[in-house]
Design an enzyme around this catalytic site. Structure first.
Site, short mmCIF file in Angstrom:
data_model
loop_
_atom_site.label_atom_id
_atom_site.label_comp_id
_atom_site.label_asym_id
_atom_site.label_seq_id
_atom_site.Cartn_x
_atom_site.Cartn_y
_atom_site.Cartn_z
N ARG A 177 0.69 -1.17 0.11
CA ARG A 177 -0.11 0.02 0.13
C ARG A 177 1.04 1.20 0.00
O ARG A 177 0.68 2.44 -0.64
CB ARG A 177 -0.87 0.04 1.25
CG ARG A 177 -2.00 -1.03 1.12
CD ARG A 177 -2.82 -0.81 -0.06
NE ARG A 177 -3.97 -1.85 -0.29
CZ ARG A 177 -4.47 -2.17 -1.49
NH1 ARG A 177 -4.41 -1.61 -2.65
NH2 ARG A 177 -5.42 -3.07 -1.51
N GLU A 228 2.27 1.44 -3.47
CA GLU A 228 0.99 1.94 -4.23
C GLU A 228 0.84 3.35 -4.18
O GLU A 228 0.65 4.20 -5.38
CB GLU A 228 -0.14 1.00 -3.94
CG GLU A 228 -1.35 1.55 -4.89
CD GLU A 228 -2.76 0.78 -4.44
OE1 GLU A 228 -3.33 0.28 -5.15
OE2 GLU A 228 -2.88 0.85 -3.05
N SER A 257 17.97 12.74 -2.26
CA SER A 257 18.89 11.79 -1.85
C SER A 257 18.25 10.63 -0.76
O SER A 257 17.45 11.30 0.16
CB SER A 257 19.99 12.41 -1.26
OG SER A 257 21.10 11.38 -0.59
#
Length: 221
Positions: A156, A159, A182
């Site tokens: 998740r 996602e 970075s």
């Protein structure tokens, strides 16, 4: 054919043994420049001389021989067992070490080295033996199992990053310019907060140095 001498105060670190790095002393380098038949420049190091009386600095840095999660598992299980026995959360350990909770978790997961100055502190907290503490202090092989993306908690988060990726890039570029954030000069913390309706919420705080892309300027002759 042209020849010129270049003085270098330091050369990049080199591997002196399988486990120890050294920093070489100042050197004098003679460089021969020969244009190739393709019109490109070639440089050849023809001489290197260490200055008399200079002793190389030896920096004892150990590199872990544990490559995979399977290799690390016995130590990870021991660290987890000791932490659970003492009822210590990662946040509690982080407070004692003075690190963010995510970086502390990285140390406990053998994904970041335990600083020498923190060994006694962690030994007092978890009661770990010297062999385990020594391994935790080595430079780790930072790896992840690709199957981790099948774990719902990680999936998740991944996602969300993918779904918002174009907007994340747009905002970073708009605010900072052409470059990246970075993940080396980087701080990461996870917080539990309360929402407006009293619900538990997860807050991820990432703070990374901005690294601009450099212009690759060709030297003019």
């Amino acid at each position: 054919m042209a020849s010129r001498s270049v003085s270098l105060s330091r050369l990049p670190w080199r591997l002196a043994s399988s486990r120890t790095f050294t920093t070489p002393p100042p050197v004098s380098v003679s460089v021969r420049h020969t244009p190739s038949h393709l019109g490109t420049n070639r440089f050849h190091v023809t001489q290197r001389r260490f200055f008399a009386g200079h002793t190389p600095d030896r920096i004892p840095v150990s590199v872990s021989s544990l490559y995979s999660r399977v290799d690390k598992e016995p130590i990870l299980a021991e660290i987890q067992r000791r932490r659970e026995e003492r009822g210590l959360s990662i946040d509690a350990v982080a407070v004692e070490l003075g690190f963010t909770n995510v970086y502390t978790a990285q140390i406990l997961m053998l994904q970041a080295p335990l600083p020498e100055r923190m060994k006694e502190t962690l030994k007092g907290l978890l009661g770990l033996d010297e062999e385990t503490l020594s391994e935790m202090g080595r430079i780790p092989h930072r790896r992840y199992d690709e199957d981790v993306l099948q774990e719902p908690t990680i999936y998740r988060v991944h996602e969300a990053l993918m779904h918002y990726a174009d907007s994340i890039k747009l905002l970073i570029n708009e605010k900072c310019g052409d470059g990246i954030m970075s993940a080396i000069d980087f701080n990461f913390e996870i917080e539990k907060i309360k929402g407006s309706k009293g619900e538990d919420r997860v807050k991820l705080v990432m703070d990374g140095k901005f690294l601009p892309f450099t212009e690759q300027v060709k030297e003019q002759k």
